[in-house]
Enzyme design. Structure first.
Site, PDB file in Angstrom:
ATOM      1  N   LYS A 156       4.022 -15.379   2.471  1.00  0.00           N
ATOM      2  CA  LYS A 156       3.931 -16.059   1.192  1.00  0.00           C
ATOM      3  C   LYS A 156       5.309 -16.426   0.821  1.00  0.00           C
ATOM      4  O   LYS A 156       5.656 -16.061  -0.238  1.00  0.00           O
ATOM      5  CB  LYS A 156       3.133 -15.225   0.351  1.00  0.00           C
ATOM      6  CG  LYS A 156       2.831 -15.951  -0.993  1.00  0.00           C
ATOM      7  CD  LYS A 156       1.830 -17.022  -0.843  1.00  0.00           C
ATOM      8  CE  LYS A 156       1.558 -17.620  -2.146  1.00  0.00           C
ATOM      9  NZ  LYS A 156       0.759 -19.002  -2.029  1.00  0.00           N
ATOM     10  N   ASP A 192     -10.388  -8.650   8.384  1.00  0.00           N
ATOM     11  CA  ASP A 192     -11.599  -8.703   8.123  1.00  0.00           C
ATOM     12  C   ASP A 192     -12.299  -9.912   8.077  1.00  0.00           C
ATOM     13  O   ASP A 192     -13.317 -10.020   8.714  1.00  0.00           O
ATOM     14  CB  ASP A 192     -11.925  -7.965   6.627  1.00  0.00           C
ATOM     15  CG  ASP A 192     -11.877  -6.515   6.654  1.00  0.00           C
ATOM     16  OD1 ASP A 192     -11.614  -5.695   7.996  1.00  0.00           O
ATOM     17  OD2 ASP A 192     -12.559  -5.538   5.901  1.00  0.00           O
ATOM     18  N   ASP A 195      -2.382 -18.200   2.410  1.00  0.00           N
ATOM     19  CA  ASP A 195      -3.623 -18.798   1.533  1.00  0.00           C
ATOM     20  C   ASP A 195      -4.130 -19.949   2.617  1.00  0.00           C
ATOM     21  O   ASP A 195      -5.188 -20.077   2.651  1.00  0.00           O
ATOM     22  CB  ASP A 195      -3.257 -19.574   0.121  1.00  0.00           C
ATOM     23  CG  ASP A 195      -1.874 -20.013   0.007  1.00  0.00           C
ATOM     24  OD1 ASP A 195      -0.963 -19.903   1.173  1.00  0.00           O
ATOM     25  OD2 ASP A 195      -1.716 -20.648  -0.934  1.00  0.00           O
ATOM     26  N   TYR A 238       0.851  -1.298   0.038  1.00  0.00           N
ATOM     27  CA  TYR A 238       0.001   0.062  -0.048  1.00  0.00           C
ATOM     28  C   TYR A 238       0.914   1.288  -0.121  1.00  0.00           C
ATOM     29  O   TYR A 238       0.512   2.545  -0.503  1.00  0.00           O
ATOM     30  CB  TYR A 238      -0.973  -0.015   1.108  1.00  0.00           C
ATOM     31  CG  TYR A 238      -1.875  -1.137   1.398  1.00  0.00           C
ATOM     32  CD1 TYR A 238      -2.111  -2.068   0.187  1.00  0.00           C
ATOM     33  CD2 TYR A 238      -2.779  -1.227   2.398  1.00  0.00           C
ATOM     34  CE1 TYR A 238      -2.995  -3.127   0.236  1.00  0.00           C
ATOM     35  CE2 TYR A 238      -3.812  -2.128   2.203  1.00  0.00           C
ATOM     36  CZ  TYR A 238      -3.741  -3.168   1.149  1.00  0.00           C
ATOM     37  OH  TYR A 238      -4.757  -4.252   1.291  1.00  0.00           O
ATOM     38  N   ASP A 273      -4.661  -6.885   6.232  1.00  0.00           N
ATOM     39  CA  ASP A 273      -6.012  -6.045   5.908  1.00  0.00           C
ATOM     40  C   ASP A 273      -7.203  -7.115   5.569  1.00  0.00           C
ATOM     41  O   ASP A 273      -8.341  -7.101   6.122  1.00  0.00           O
ATOM     42  CB  ASP A 273      -5.879  -5.216   4.857  1.00  0.00           C
ATOM     43  CG  ASP A 273      -6.719  -4.405   4.413  1.00  0.00           C
ATOM     44  OD1 ASP A 273      -7.815  -4.128   5.119  1.00  0.00           O
ATOM     45  OD2 ASP A 273      -6.853  -3.689   3.406  1.00  0.00           O
TER      46      ASP A 273
END
Ligand code: NAD
Length: 365
Positions: A195, A255, A227, A146, A251
């Site tokens: 990852k 959620d 994942d 980001y 992020d």
């Protein structure tokens, strides 16, 4: 203990829910002999109305003088509010990004806790929920994708776009330290999510996290690919204690984890810097649809105040007192409208408003 607490009530339901958190903090101060001094600050839409900008230098300077800041929520209804006719950098949300930057808040903590009393709101099956879950996501907030270098262009007749995911070892080290420190206040388990089978940035992440772990031999470290983590959160959330991860993964996963608990009105959060300072706020927004009606759920903000006591002031038993008071209020059947049983089985429940819920929890501290 003397504590300077900044209060940004904000917009929409913000003033209603922060008032309840302050009420509960006052009950803690009275019971445990502390002195909490509050300073109100404007930010978001209410600051636009008064000063023409969502975040003033005065608010930043005042915030910097506090030991911690408690926030409600900022923003309004984008379809109807005049704040959203302003350019993006003058809108309420710009205040939030600005204050995070000014206060150097790089660590975001989002707990996902399933209250036994609210199991019906959890979208997972009973056998998955098991004994319930109590996890916290520690997300890096100021680096990664980001904030990386970005470019949109055209090459050889084809449009392209690039977002770079860059971390240096210092950025990884400081968030890893936060996660291990948080774990020491909990069940002493850190699962670092990356990852590393594909990304260089994740391989560096994993190496630095392992270096930091050497200073925390009492905390168990494990690694998980992102994942797999997304799957495990809905398959067996009870396995997690502290989940440490970079900005974008955090992020998404935070959620996902929070939705497993079922109610936005229950979700607290904290954003910390490398001192004890933190900004504490509910995960939900300003809920303009229910603002001013005294029906919002104040519990997320009250639990954010408990996080403030735990992480900024090291007041463990006082934080426990708030959390236990919330559990007690729920087990006695008190509910705001949003956490009434969605299956319609509301026998034994007492529906209360925002202010009444604040009273009930204060009395149980
Ligand atoms: P929202 O979280 O405000 O509302 C989504 C839904 O959840 C609404 O139906 C609302 O009534 C309900 N809800 C939220 N909090 C609740 C509570 N405490 N009790 C009961 N119900 C609750 O999200 P939105 O509608 O997408 O956003 C509204 C405004 O809030 C926007 O301006 C947005 O930018 C802003 N926002 C601010 C923050 C923040 O201050 N950190 C975070 C998210 C959104």
């Amino acid at each position: 203990m003397d504590c300077k607490i900044g209060v940004i009530a904000g917009d929409g339901i913000g003033p209603e829910i922060t008032a309840q958190a302050v009420k509960v903090l006052d009950a803690v101060a009275a019971k445990y002999g502390h002195d909490f001094n509050y300073t109100n600050m404007l930010m978001g839409g209410c600051s636009i109305d008064k000063y023409g900008e969502p975040l003033t230098q005065e608010t930043i300077d005042t915030a910097l003088k506090q030991d911690a800041v408690l926030m409600g929520s900022i923003g309004g209804d984008a379809a109807t509010s005049p704040w959203y006719k302003l350019p993006a950098d003058k809108r309420p949300e710009a205040g939030l990004l600005g204050i995070r930057k000014a206060l150097r808040l790089f660590a975001n903590l989002r707990p996902a806790y399933l209250y036994n009393e609210l199991k019906a709101a959890c979208p997972l099956r009973d056998e998955v929920i098991g004994e319930g879950f109590d996890l916290i996501i520690v997300r890096e907030l100021t680096g990664g994708l980001y904030f990386g270098k970005r470019e949109t262009g055209e090459k050889d007749g084809l449009r392209f776009a690039t977002d770079a995911l860059t971390y240096n070892e210092e950025e990884i080290r400081r968030i890893a330290i936060k996660a291990f420190e948080v774990a020491r206040k909990r069940r002493k388990k850190v699962c670092s999510v990356d990852k590393a089978n594909v990304l260089d940035s994740s391989r560096l992440w994993r190496a630095v996290v392992e270096e930091v772990a050497k200073d925390y031999p009492d905390v168990a470290l494990s690694h998980m690919l992102v994942d797999n983590c997304a799957m495990q959160l809905v398959k067996d959330p009870g396995q997690f204690d502290v989940v440490l991860t970079e900005n974008m993964f955090g992020d998404i996963l935070s959620d996902e984890a929070s939705m497993c608990t079922g109610s936005i009105g229950m979700l607290s959060s904290a954003s910390l810097n490398d001192t004890k300072f933190g900004l504490y706020e509910p995960s939900g927004g300003s809920a303009p649809d229910i603002a001013g009606k005294d029906i919002a759920n104040p519990i997320a903000t009250i639990l954010s105040a408990a996080m403030m006591l735990r992480y900024s002031f090291d007041l463990e038993k006082e934080a426990d007192a708030i959390e236990n008071a919330v559990k007690k209020a729920l087990s006695e059947g008190y509910r705001t409208g949003d956490i009434m049983d969605t299956t319609g089985n509301n026998e034994g429940f007492v529906k209360v408003g925002c202010s009444k819920m604040g009273d009930i929890i204060s009395e149980r501290v």
